[in-house]
Every structure is written in C-alpha cells, then in structure tokens.
Design an enzyme around this catalytic site. Structure first.
Site, PDB file in Angstrom:
ATOM      1  N   GLU A 116       0.874  -1.303   0.039  1.00  0.00           N
ATOM      2  CA  GLU A 116       0.112   0.192   0.146  1.00  0.00           C
ATOM      3  C   GLU A 116       0.942   1.345   0.029  1.00  0.00           C
ATOM      4  O   GLU A 116       1.904   1.173   0.574  1.00  0.00           O
ATOM      5  CB  GLU A 116      -0.862  -0.052   1.228  1.00  0.00           C
ATOM      6  CG  GLU A 116      -1.644   1.220   1.486  1.00  0.00           C
ATOM      7  CD  GLU A 116      -2.245   1.384   2.782  1.00  0.00           C
ATOM      8  OE1 GLU A 116      -1.689   0.622   4.103  1.00  0.00           O
ATOM      9  OE2 GLU A 116      -3.094   1.985   2.840  1.00  0.00           O
TER      10      GLU A 116
ATOM     11  N   GLU B 118      -6.103   9.157   7.609  1.00  0.00           N
ATOM     12  CA  GLU B 118      -6.612   8.702   6.181  1.00  0.00           C
ATOM     13  C   GLU B 118      -7.818   9.389   5.841  1.00  0.00           C
ATOM     14  O   GLU B 118      -8.163   9.473   4.814  1.00  0.00           O
ATOM     15  CB  GLU B 118      -6.557   7.074   6.168  1.00  0.00           C
ATOM     16  CG  GLU B 118      -5.052   6.480   6.223  1.00  0.00           C
ATOM     17  CD  GLU B 118      -5.086   4.986   5.776  1.00  0.00           C
ATOM     18  OE1 GLU B 118      -4.766   4.064   6.577  1.00  0.00           O
ATOM     19  OE2 GLU B 118      -5.652   4.741   4.772  1.00  0.00           O
TER      20      GLU B 118
ATOM     21  N   ASN C   9      -7.231   6.081  -1.968  1.00  0.00           N
ATOM     22  CA  ASN C   9      -5.965   5.074  -1.661  1.00  0.00           C
ATOM     23  C   ASN C   9      -6.045   3.759  -2.529  1.00  0.00           C
ATOM     24  O   ASN C   9      -7.041   3.249  -2.358  1.00  0.00           O
ATOM     25  CB  ASN C   9      -6.024   4.723  -0.180  1.00  0.00           C
ATOM     26  CG  ASN C   9      -4.746   3.880   0.270  1.00  0.00           C
ATOM     27  OD1 ASN C   9      -4.164   3.418  -0.589  1.00  0.00           O
ATOM     28  ND2 ASN C   9      -4.470   3.847   1.486  1.00  0.00           N
TER      29      ASN C   9
ATOM     30  N   LYS D 198      -9.663   1.664  -2.078  1.00  0.00           N
ATOM     31  CA  LYS D 198      -9.566   1.176  -0.535  1.00  0.00           C
ATOM     32  C   LYS D 198     -10.810   1.334   0.102  1.00  0.00           C
ATOM     33  O   LYS D 198     -11.580   2.820  -0.068  1.00  0.00           O
ATOM     34  CB  LYS D 198      -8.722   1.827   0.309  1.00  0.00           C
ATOM     35  CG  LYS D 198      -8.585   1.277   1.791  1.00  0.00           C
ATOM     36  CD  LYS D 198      -7.392   1.854   2.509  1.00  0.00           C
ATOM     37  CE  LYS D 198      -7.308   1.536   3.826  1.00  0.00           C
ATOM     38  NZ  LYS D 198      -5.955   1.873   4.590  1.00  0.00           N
TER      39      LYS D 198
ATOM     40  N   ASN E 287       0.082  -0.932   5.324  1.00  0.00           N
ATOM     41  CA  ASN E 287       1.144  -0.432   6.091  1.00  0.00           C
ATOM     42  C   ASN E 287       0.404  -0.348   7.552  1.00  0.00           C
ATOM     43  O   ASN E 287      -0.778   0.266   7.606  1.00  0.00           O
ATOM     44  CB  ASN E 287       1.157   1.319   5.822  1.00  0.00           C
ATOM     45  CG  ASN E 287       2.170   1.390   4.498  1.00  0.00           C
ATOM     46  OD1 ASN E 287       2.814   2.520   4.636  1.00  0.00           O
ATOM     47  ND2 ASN E 287       1.611   0.915   3.365  1.00  0.00           N
TER      48      ASN E 287
ATOM     49  N   CYS F 269      -4.834  -2.953   3.079  1.00  0.00           N
ATOM     50  CA  CYS F 269      -4.755  -2.614   4.652  1.00  0.00           C
ATOM     51  C   CYS F 269      -6.004  -2.860   5.496  1.00  0.00           C
ATOM     52  O   CYS F 269      -6.319  -4.002   5.616  1.00  0.00           O
ATOM     53  CB  CYS F 269      -4.212  -1.264   4.705  1.00  0.00           C
ATOM     54  SG  CYS F 269      -3.018  -1.283   6.227  1.00  0.00           S
TER      55      CYS F 269
HETATM   56  N1  ING Z   1      -3.627   0.928   8.871  1.00  0.00           N
HETATM   57  C1  ING Z   1      -3.784   0.013   9.783  1.00  0.00           C
HETATM   58  C2  ING Z   1      -4.559  -1.278   9.488  1.00  0.00           C
HETATM   59  O1  ING Z   1      -5.717  -1.401   9.479  1.00  0.00           O
HETATM   60  C3  ING Z   1      -4.304   0.471  12.140  1.00  0.00           C
HETATM   61  C4  ING Z   1      -4.867   0.904  10.693  1.00  0.00           C
HETATM   62  C5  ING Z   1      -3.283   1.060  12.303  1.00  0.00           C
HETATM   63  C6  ING Z   1      -4.811  -0.905  12.574  1.00  0.00           C
HETATM   64  C7  ING Z   1      -2.641   0.483  13.513  1.00  0.00           C
HETATM   65  C8  ING Z   1      -4.492  -1.381  13.752  1.00  0.00           C
HETATM   66  C9  ING Z   1      -3.139  -0.561  14.197  1.00  0.00           C
HETATM   67  O2  ING Z   1      -3.653  -2.211   9.225  1.00  0.00           O
HETATM   68  C10 ING Z   1      -4.226   1.194   7.535  1.00  0.00           C
HETATM   69  N2  ING Z   1      -3.436   1.672   6.654  1.00  0.00           N
HETATM   70  O3  ING Z   1      -5.172   0.765   7.002  1.00  0.00           O
END
Ligand code: ING
Length: 306
Positions: free
Chosen positions: A47, A142, A106, A123, A192, A167
C-alpha cells in the site's frame, strides 16, 4: 488439469520523507527483478508504496499534493512498467491517487504480464480520523486524505480470478466474502500497519497475531490464495509491522518474510487447489444460508439502504 501460477510479495522497508520517487522506483525494480529471477509471474507491492505513509501527519490538502499521483503510469513509474513488461511479470502497486475530478483515493493498481492494466481498486475501509487529534503520538488521518471506494471487484487475469484489498480492508470479513461470492482465487493485499494502535494500545502486542489471523481466516473461508505484503520497519519515527505472507486456500502459510526491510517471498501454486474448498466445505450454493443472515439483520434493523 493444473493452473500453475508463481506468486510473489515484494515487501518494502521504510520509505522516508526525503526518498524521491526515483529512489523508490529503483527499489521496486530491484525487487521485481529478484522475483522474476525466482520464477514469479506476478509480484505484489505494498500500500502507498511510492511515498512515506503520509497520513501520519495532518496537513492541509494543498500541502500534501506531492504525495498523490494524477496518472499511472507516469514519468516516475514508467521504468517499472517497462521493466515488468520486458520481464513478462505482472504486479500490483499501491499509491495515492488524485483523479481529474479532484477526488482522492488510496488505490491498488493491478497490471498483467503484458503491461495491460487489469483494474484499479479503491480502498473501501478507511481507518483513522479526518481532523487533527492532538492526543495522538502520531496521526492516522487517512479519512482526511482519502474517500472510500464502494466495491470489491474480481477480474479474470493470470489464468484465474483475482481481486484486491488494502490494509484495513483485510480486517473485515465482508472484504473476502464479497470477492468469494465472485469466485476469487487470489487476493492481493498491501498494507502499512503501525505497531502502536492509539485508540487501544493493549492491541499493540497483538498486531502480528491479528495480521495473519484475518488473512488466514479470509483465505480459508472463501477458498482463495492471499498475498499480504507490507511496507514495514521504522519509518519517520513509527515502527510498522512487516510479516508479509502468502497463504493457501487452506489458510496455511506457504511462505512469510523474516525481515522488516525489502524482501521478496515467492510461492508456486496451483489455482485449482481453491476448488478443494470451493467445491466441498465452502460450496456456497449448497451450504450457505444467506436468508438466515438477512432475517437476523432485519430483526436487528440492519438492512441495506434503499
Ligand atoms: N492501517 C491500519 C490497518 O488496518 C491500523 C490501521 C493502524 C490498525 C494501527 C491497527 C493498528 O492495518 C491502514 N493503513 O489501514
């Protein structure tokens, strides 16, 4: 009959703010070449692979324009498109897109072995927040930078049925089921994921467990291969999860990354293995009772909008 396909995940280590598009594309081409040397037919990149994970800062959109692509391929990424076509290898690439109409998504872009675009996925599950939140050690804005997509398409490519997710999408069972109902056989997922989850830090120690849990469940319950690929490591002061993985329709791990940096993992698979699950345990037409779910939903007042 077998439908052999060699899948690869090209995990990336950090992309720092001062890394140029040229720096990054050089890394992507190096990873692509290694995957091709190891027999890959298609390589999944993470991503937002072209830039640092910029939603960790909240700035006015006009100060973030340089993080978005407005066309793809473009002058920075054309060398990647050219090298992939020369090698006869397909790939999926995550980046931030600002469309001609100004809408921002995204996205994950899937390219066939002949360089043709198979599809662009937007996304759907946009995590984090839209306004700056002072209490956080770092932002996850985001919802400030991206609109949600509204579909999980499945395309015929690479000799099978393929789909994509990004993600946070991987954490929601609907992501896999909507594609499973379309017969998906391989799902490419770039991510990420910071190790620190500000809304509930007790989840921090479970990030690696949850990462594989959701993708293994999604793979098994829908009889599909899953390629999960990270941009991980210590990026602009934030430690992010790596742990890229290629999963079988059984949910088993075929191969996984052992570093938090740039690393290629490869698995040679037979897409027909998906039928061992789609035509037995998870034969949806025979065993799945969707009306039961809707009756429960209606009882709870959860019905789709008109
Ligand atoms: N990132 C995360 C994900 O779902 C997140 C959001 C961040 C979840 C930290 C848990 C902990 O993996 C993205 N970019 O969606």
């Amino acid at each position: 009959m077998s439908r052999i396909l060699t899948l690869a995940a090209a995990q990336m280590g950090p992309v720092q703010r001062d890394h140029t598009r040229d720096d990054v594309v050089e890394r992507l081409i190096h990873l692509l070449r290694e995957a091709a040397e190891r027999g890959a037919n298609v390589v999944a990149f993470p991503e937002l692979a072209l830039t640092t994970f910029f939603p960790r800062w909240h700035v006015p959109l006009e100060e973030a324009e340089h993080y978005y692509e407005t066309e793809m391929p473009n002058r920075f990424t054309k060398p990647l498109w050219d090298e992939a076509a020369r090698l006869g290898v397909g790939f999926s690439l995550g980046y931030a897109l600002r469309q001609d109409d100004g809408r921002r998504f995204n996205v994950y872009h899937l390219v066939e072995r002949d360089g043709r675009t198979v599809g662009v996925f937007r996304k759907v599950h946009i995590p984090g927040h839209a306004e700056h939140e002072e209490w956080r050690d770092f932002q996850h804005a985001e919802r400030h930078y991206f609109e949600p997509g509204d579909d999980f398409p499945v395309w015929r490519a690479f000799g099978g049925l393929v789909g994509m997710a990004i993600c946070n999408d991987r954490r929601w069972s609907e992501t896999y089921r909507v594609m499973g109902l379309q017969g998906v056989e391989v799902i490419f997922i770039g991510y990420n994921t910071p190790l620190h989850y500000a809304p509930d830090p007790t989840q921090n120690s479970l990030q690696a467990f949850h990462n594989h849990l959701v993708m293994q469940a999604g793979a098994y319950q829908n009889g599909t291969f899953v390629v999960g690929v990270a941009k991980g490591g210590f990026e602009e002061g934030v430690e992010s999860l790596a742990q890229s993985v290629i999963l079988a329709p059984s949910g088993q791990i075929l191969t996984q990354a052992v570093s938090t940096g740039d690393e290629v993992i490869v698995a040679r698979v037979d897409l027909d293995l998906t039928n061992s699950y789609k035509q037995t345990l998870f034969d949806f037409d025979t065993y799945r009772i969707p009306q039961a779910y809707w009756r429960i939903a209606e009882q709870k007042g959860v019905v789709p909008p008109p």
